[in-house]
Scaffold this motif. Structure first.
Motif, PDB file in Angstrom:
ATOM      1  N   SER A  70     -85.505  -8.292 -19.315  1.00 26.76           N
ATOM      2  CA  SER A  70     -86.817  -7.600 -18.920  1.00 26.76           C
ATOM      3  C   SER A  70     -86.871  -6.206 -19.267  1.00 26.76           C
ATOM      4  O   SER A  70     -87.805  -5.702 -19.653  1.00 26.76           O
TER       5      SER A  70
ATOM      6  N   LEU B 106     -88.835 -13.575 -11.636  1.00 25.63           N
ATOM      7  CA  LEU B 106     -88.833 -12.565 -12.821  1.00 25.63           C
ATOM      8  C   LEU B 106     -89.085 -11.200 -12.257  1.00 25.63           C
ATOM      9  O   LEU B 106     -89.972 -11.195 -11.293  1.00 25.63           O
TER      10      LEU B 106
ATOM     11  N   GLN C  86     -93.562  -9.533 -15.185  1.00 23.61           N
ATOM     12  CA  GLN C  86     -94.882 -10.343 -14.905  1.00 23.61           C
ATOM     13  C   GLN C  86     -96.286  -9.713 -15.252  1.00 23.61           C
ATOM     14  O   GLN C  86     -97.054 -10.240 -15.863  1.00 23.61           O
TER      15      GLN C  86
ATOM     16  N   ILE D 295     -81.816 -11.747 -16.623  1.00 26.94           N
ATOM     17  CA  ILE D 295     -82.865 -11.678 -16.534  1.00 26.94           C
ATOM     18  C   ILE D 295     -83.305 -10.126 -16.378  1.00 26.94           C
ATOM     19  O   ILE D 295     -84.138  -9.729 -17.231  1.00 26.94           O
TER      20      ILE D 295
END
Length: 898
Positions: free
Chosen positions: A144, A14, A19, A140
């Motif tokens: 994000s 990630l 995160q 991803i």
């Protein structure tokens, strides 16, 4: 090939920015939820504490309330671990955070959860599989980038930390204020709140000595209860109150640091609430009866001379104790419940449970002992117990002779006097016996006590614990070596008291005589017996004369009330004379038994005397009562003569006229009537009721009353057997119906009887008779009186025969009496000669002066000789009188020789 390319390119992860944002979200959730839990727990604990603190200021907080507040606080504190598990332990991973975000932002939350799973699958051994790495990385990056547009702080679930902090701030401030203002009360509230199971005393500004859990007061009596302030009290309220159950409140004012409550009489247990300022206490009041002494026992240790070392327990009744003098005693009182304190004559004594024991004290003089007591509840006895102690002396034994023979004044020296001696004593009998003392004047002619005959005999040995003895006493003068003389006989008993003389019974004066003297005494008593028998006969002759006088009255007069009364009086007098003769017979039988002990009496004479007494007994038991019964029948008769109606009224059917059968003719009783004899009347010289010749058709004459009704036809009918011979019967009627078979048996038995038999009583069975028939069955007054006179004449004839025989017996006994009297006189002369011989050595010597005792002895001999001379002179006079009556040559010869 795919693995090699993946290894060369590195793992899929990630983005670092994503995160970081997720971890910042997780930290914020942890802080907010943990702050909420701590604030809630603090709020719950402080609210419970403040509740206990507030209630304690008003009253005693119940234990269950304190326990409930504590449990609420515990439940509030339990929110912290629950929050830690739910919001910290369960929300620490990225997947968990993504799901939490999906609650607020479902779209981005699901996408975050998808890329997180994609990254996790890429890290697995299988890798991405057939998926393109480039596409995965692009996805991803796209998620994000999109997540960066959302404010994740808004995804925190329902944050309430500010409200909980504000809510907790209020009790915190109150608790801090209480700790600053009243630190002791605050600290006491914390103790009572945090440990509700411990009996932590409530802090109050007004402090009083605590009351017991139960206040015991006298049942049904007014009581006073005191409450005192302690030295640590911070306030002193002017008033205090007490409330018993639902009764009115009772107030008491402060005085000398105490409150005194006057409680009314109580009968039932009740709750009590006491208040003074902020001090509160709840207790119970229990009315109880005052302790009482249910048993009072004296423990006695008797004097040593009694030989009883054991302690004697004696129950005390009536508040008076009379121990024997010289004893030591202790009072043991038993209460109905355990005691806490007691006093004896004002001195404290420690009780043992419900037992109160006084110290031992000697019983020497009269005194009183006062006992007071108090039980464990603080209740005193209703009133002191006052015990009077009056020592008594050791009483001497009591000696009583029992079953003494009635004729005990004269005792043959070879005979034995038997009786019982009953002895009782309060504290032991040593021994029981007999003692005797002769009359010196009789035996020696002197009053010198040393010359008297004395002796004693032990009957029974006792013991220190023997308080009653019943001994059998036998006294035989010959066996004990006692010469004929008058003696005093006494029973004696000794106890264990030192120096005390023996206790004796009432002395019995007994004349111990030999055979001659005994015969002389019995002859005198037999003469008296004959005289009394003659008196009874004279009375009977007087009664006969009265009966004949009544019979001379006209028959109709026999039914008059005055004549009936005289007849009833004659019957009572006959009964009294019979009883008099019965007593005389009993006395004569005793004289015969007493004479049988003396061999000087001839057996034939005693046998003849016994037969005469038996004949008198038959007259007293059989003949005289039958005369009295006939007189009673004459007094109660409802007819004057046979065939006359009730009460002698003429003109009734069946009433006979003068000269008819059943009508008595004028004349003296027992004489034949003038004119020819009528059928059914007694012949000349024949008494009424005697058997005579029976005419055909007549019933046989009977003596007695036949109350039965004939069961068959009349006798004398053709074809029937001859009438039966006369019978003596007493036939009773019955309420049962008559049995014909029984009647036939009776007729057969009567027909077969051929001789006179013993009188018999037959129980008949017949129907009740009408009043007229019952009157016909009763004998008329004149017949009953005639029969009574006839029987009375017969018994007087028998009495005269017995009197003649008694005269002959007494003549023989009277003749032998003179011989016995001469023997007695000669024995006395021999005794005088023996005494003179004993004095010869000192009395008949020539000396200047004779000893005084010799003069005294000679004087006694002279007096005894003069008495014997008078006796012999009287004996000769009696013999001369007897000779004048009997003219026996032998007595004339004796008198001429003398």
């Amino acid at each position: 090939m795919a693995d090699e390319r993946r290894g060369e390119q590195g793992p899929i992860t990630l983005p670092a920015s994503l995160q970081r944002r997720l971890y910042d979200f997780r930290g914020r959730v942890w802080r907010i939820k943990l702050l909420e839990a701590i604030s809630g727990a603090l709020f719950g604990v402080l609210v419970g504490y403040l509740a206990v603190f507030a209630i304690d200021r008003l009253t005693e907080t119940p234990a269950w309330v304190r326990l409930a507040a504590f449990l609420v606080a515990v439940a509030a504190c339990a929110a912290i671990p629950v929050t830690f598990h739910r919001w910290i332990w369960s929300q620490r991973g990225l997947e968990q955070l993504a799901r939490l975000i999906s609650r607020r932002f479902p779209g981005i939350g699901d996408q975050l959860l998808g890329i997180i799973e994609l990254v996790r699958s890429a890290e697995s051994p299988t890798g991405l599989g057939d998926r393109s790495r480039t596409l995965c990385e692009a996805a991803i990056a796209q998620v994000s980038e999109r997540a960066g547009k959302f404010d994740l702080d808004q995804a925190v679930p329902r944050p309430r930390h500010r409200a909980w902090m504000l809510a907790a701030a209020v009790p915190v401030c109150l608790a801090v204020a209480a700790a600053l203002v009243v630190p002791e009360a605050a600290a006491n509230a914390w103790q009572r709140f945090l440990a509700p199971w411990w009996p932590v005393e409530r802090f109050t500004f007004a402090r009083l000595e605590p009351l017991p859990e139960t206040i015991v007061v006298p049942r049904g009596e007014a009581a006073e209860v005191e409450m005192r302030l302690t030295e640590s009290t911070r306030s002193k309220p002017d008033r205090a109150t007490v409330r018993i159950g639902g009764q009115e409140r009772i107030e008491a004012t402060l005085g000398s640091d105490r409150y005194a409550f006057a409680l009314p009489p109580q009968l039932e247990p009740a709750a009590v609430a006491v208040a003074a300022g902020d001090w509160r206490q709840k207790t119970r009041i229990e009315p109880m009866l005052r302790p009482e002494i249910k048993n009072l026992v004296a423990e006695l240790k008797l004097p040593e001379y009694l030989g009883r070392p054991d302690v004697i327990r004696q129950e005390v009744r009536g508040g008076t104790l009379a121990p024997v003098e010289g004893s030591e005693l202790a009072i043991v009182a038993t209460a109905d419940r355990p005691l806490a304190a007691a006093t004896v004559d004002g001195q404290p004594v420690e009780p043992s449970g419900d037992i109160l024991r006084t110290p031992a004290r000697p019983a020497t003089a009269a005194e009183t002992v006062t006992l007071t007591w108090r039980d464990g509840h603080g209740l005193d006895g209703s009133r002191p117990l006052v015990l009077s102690i009056a020592p008594k002396p050791d009483e001497p034994p009591t000696v009583v002779p029992l079953d003494l023979p009635p004729n005990r004044d004269v005792l043959l020296d070879t005979d034995t006097l038997r009786f019982r001696v009953d002895v009782r004593d309060d504290f032991g009998i040593r021994r029981v016996g007999l003692e005797w003392e002769g009359l010196a004047e009789w035996s020696t002619g002197s009053d010198d006590p040393a010359a008297r005959t004395r002796g004693e005999r032990l009957l029974k040995q006792g013991g220190v614990d023997v308080e009653s003895i019943e001994a059998v006493a036998t006294f035989c003068p010959a066996a004990l070596g006692i010469a004929p003389q008058p003696i005093f006989l006494r029973a004696f008993a000794e106890d264990y008291k030192p120096g005390r003389p023996r206790a004796v019974s009432t002395p019995l004066l007994i004349y111990v005589v030999d055979k001659a003297e005994h015969a002389l005494v019995l002859n005198t008593r037999l003469a008296q017996f004959r005289q009394r028998a003659s008196e009874v006969r004279d009375r009977e002759m007087g009664l006969l004369a009265n009966n004949k006088e009544l019979r001379n009255l006209p028959s109709e007069r026999l039914l008059d009330e005055d004549v009936r009364g005289r007849l009833a009086g004659q019957a009572a007098a006959e009964d009294a004379n019979a009883r008099r003769l019965e007593r005389l017979v009993e006395e004569g039988a005793k004289l015969v038994r007493e004479a049988m002990k003396n061999p000087d009496f001839e057996a034939g004479t005693l046998e003849k005397l016994a037969e005469d007494i038996q004949a008198l007994a038959d007259i007293a038991e059989n003949r005289m009562p039958s005369v009295a019964d006939l007189l009673e029948q004459a007094a109660a008769a409802r007819r004057a003569t046979a065939g006359q109606g009730e009460q002698g009224q003429p003109g009734q059917p069946g009433q006979p006229q003068e000269g008819q059968p059943g009508q008595p003719q004028p004349g003296r009783p027992g004489q034949p009537p003038k004119g020819p004899a009528q059928p059914g009347e007694p012949q000349a010289g024949q008494l009424a009721g005697e058997p005579g010749e029976s005419q055909p058709g007549e019933q046989p004459p009977r003596v007695g009353e036949d109350k039965s009704k004939p069961a068959g036809g009349q006798g004398g009918q053709p074809g029937e057997p001859a009438p039966p011979i006369p019978q003596v019967v007493d036939k009773e009627s019955s309420q049962q119906p008559q049995d014909p078979a029984a009647g036939q048996e009776q007729k057969s038995a009567a027909a077969g009887q051929g001789r006179l038999g013993l009188p018999s009583t037959q129980a008949g069975v017949s129907k009740p008779k009408p009043p007229g028939e019952a009157a016909e069955a009763e004998p008329p007054a004149d017949e009953a009186l005639d029969e009574a006179i006839a029987k009375q004449e017969e018994l007087l004839e028998e009495f005269a025969k017995v009197a003649d025989e008694l005269a002959a017996v007494m003549a023989r006994l009277e003749g032998s009496t003179f011989v016995k009297r001469f023997k007695l006189a000669s024995r006395e002369q021999a005794s005088i000669g023996g005494r003179l011989a004993g004095l010869a050595a000192e009395a008949f010597v020539v000396t200047d002066e004779r000893p005084a005792k010799i003069d005294e002895a000679i004087g006694g001999v002279r007096e005894l000789t003069e008495r014997e001379t008078d006796k012999v002179s009287a004996l000769m006079d009696d013999m001369q009188a007897y000779l004048d009556r009997r003219q026996l040559p032998a007595f004339r010869t004796v008198l001429e020789e003398m």
